[in-house]
Scaffold this motif. Structure first.
Motif, PDB file in Angstrom:
ATOM      1  N   THR A 156       0.854  -1.173   0.000  1.00  0.00           N
ATOM      2  CA  THR A 156       0.000   0.000   0.000  1.00  0.00           C
ATOM      3  C   THR A 156       0.895   1.230   0.000  1.00  0.00           C
ATOM      4  O   THR A 156       2.101   1.142   0.272  1.00  0.00           O
ATOM      5  CB  THR A 156      -0.926   0.033   1.225  1.00  0.00           C
ATOM      6  N   ARG A 157       0.333   2.383  -0.311  1.00  0.00           N
ATOM      7  CA  ARG A 157       1.123   3.611  -0.370  1.00  0.00           C
ATOM      8  C   ARG A 157       1.869   3.829   0.949  1.00  0.00           C
ATOM      9  O   ARG A 157       1.292   3.732   2.029  1.00  0.00           O
ATOM     10  CB  ARG A 157       0.235   4.815  -0.669  1.00  0.00           C
ATOM     11  N   GLY A 174       1.660  -0.505 -10.191  1.00  0.00           N
ATOM     12  CA  GLY A 174       1.924   0.595  -9.283  1.00  0.00           C
ATOM     13  C   GLY A 174       3.255   1.264  -9.566  1.00  0.00           C
ATOM     14  O   GLY A 174       3.861   1.088 -10.640  1.00  0.00           O
ATOM     15  N   ALA A 196       6.705   2.340  -1.726  1.00  0.00           N
ATOM     16  CA  ALA A 196       5.572   2.355  -2.642  1.00  0.00           C
ATOM     17  C   ALA A 196       4.925   3.741  -2.650  1.00  0.00           C
ATOM     18  O   ALA A 196       4.614   4.301  -1.598  1.00  0.00           O
ATOM     19  CB  ALA A 196       4.544   1.312  -2.236  1.00  0.00           C
ATOM     20  N   LEU A 197       4.719   4.292  -3.852  1.00  0.00           N
ATOM     21  CA  LEU A 197       4.049   5.583  -3.991  1.00  0.00           C
ATOM     22  C   LEU A 197       2.543   5.435  -4.091  1.00  0.00           C
ATOM     23  O   LEU A 197       1.809   6.415  -3.959  1.00  0.00           O
ATOM     24  CB  LEU A 197       4.570   6.310  -5.236  1.00  0.00           C
ATOM     25  N   GLU A 198       2.084   4.223  -4.344  1.00  0.00           N
ATOM     26  CA  GLU A 198       0.655   3.926  -4.455  1.00  0.00           C
ATOM     27  C   GLU A 198       0.490   2.426  -4.244  1.00  0.00           C
ATOM     28  O   GLU A 198       1.479   1.709  -4.060  1.00  0.00           O
ATOM     29  CB  GLU A 198       0.132   4.338  -5.835  1.00  0.00           C
ATOM     30  N   SER A 199      -0.735   1.947  -4.249  1.00  0.00           N
ATOM     31  CA  SER A 199      -0.949   0.501  -4.140  1.00  0.00           C
ATOM     32  C   SER A 199      -0.193  -0.188  -5.275  1.00  0.00           C
ATOM     33  O   SER A 199      -0.360   0.168  -6.443  1.00  0.00           O
ATOM     34  CB  SER A 199      -2.441   0.185  -4.218  1.00  0.00           C
ATOM     35  N   SER A 200       0.637  -1.149  -4.926  1.00  0.00           N
ATOM     36  CA  SER A 200       1.538  -1.753  -5.909  1.00  0.00           C
ATOM     37  C   SER A 200       1.684  -3.242  -5.645  1.00  0.00           C
ATOM     38  O   SER A 200       1.381  -3.736  -4.552  1.00  0.00           O
ATOM     39  CB  SER A 200       2.929  -1.103  -5.843  1.00  0.00           C
TER      40      SER A 200
END
Length: 228
Positions: free
Chosen positions: A43-44, A64, A106-110
């Motif tokens: 997650t982010r 992501g 992580a910058l976003e959900s990945s």
């Protein structure tokens, strides 16, 4: 101790086949690597590893975006690379045995695929000719570093901001910025205030439109000139 093995499904193998480092492997060797790989959902804000961590694995982005970042002694953060689907990262310690030179978040959900170093070392020890793919990958990394260094010397903050926005647009005229203003500033290598000032100047000149993290490029030619 024996390495844990995972079921190597078609999706795992296909993901690895599209990665520069593994693309030339014959099917049996590709399956061997995939058998040790495991997916990981993020997650982010989740941190995969921190600078100076002891490394044991590398990663491939499935979906992501992952930021590769360095921390200064005063706590400031600089984003040195943005990893997107298909990109591989975390491979350097596989070859030099040193600690992590940067962190990954992580910058976003990945989703990433995690590959332990051990089976890769076994493969390269048994078939050293495959290391030419490694040399090619590291040469690409060096070229990217050289370009970033040249940008820091020859481009001012406004020029570097224009270049990063064009890169993040992935060729589209309309796009959502995948990073925060603070993270963009880290990529540019300047303060958030100076980057925001550069963006405001692009808006004032009619080169882009901006609404929060939504951007529309109105004059790509001018943006490209400013970034070169």
């Amino acid at each position: 101790m024996a390495m844990p093995r995972y079921h190597a499904n078609v999706a795992d193998i296909e993901i690895l086949r599209n990665v520069e480092l593994f693309g030339a492997l014959p099917p049996d060797q590709l399956e061997q690597i995939a058998a040790h790989a495991a997916p990981r959902l993020l997650t982010r804000g989740d941190v995969l590893f921190a600078q100076n961590d002891e490394p044991t694995e590398l990663f491939v982005v499935v979906s992501g975006r992952i930021a590769i970042f360095n921390n200064a002694a005063d706590g400031r953060e600089s984003m040195v690379a943005l990893m997107e689907p298909g990109d591989l990262f975390g491979e350097l310690p596989l070859f030099d045995g040193l600690a992590r030179s940067a962190g990954a978040r992580a910058l976003e959900s990945s989703e990433v695929v995690v590959i332990p170093y051990a089976p890769l070392r076994e493969l390269y020890n048994s078939k050293p000719e495959l290391l030419w793919r490694v040399v090619n990958l590291l040469a690409q990394r060096l070229r990217t570093t050289d370009e970033a260094l040249a940008d820091s010397v020859f481009l001012d903050v406004t020029g570097r901001t224009a270049k990063r926005l064009l890169e993040l647009s992935s060729g589209d005229d309309e796009f959502s910025l995948p990073v925060t203003q603070e993270e963009l500033a880290g990529m540019v290598g300047a303060s958030r205030e100076r980057v925001n000032k550069a963006i405001s100047s692009f808006v004032r000149l009619g080169w882009i439109e901006q609404s929060d993290r939504r951007y529309r490029i109105l004059d790509r030619d001018q943006m490209e000139r400013r970034s070169s």
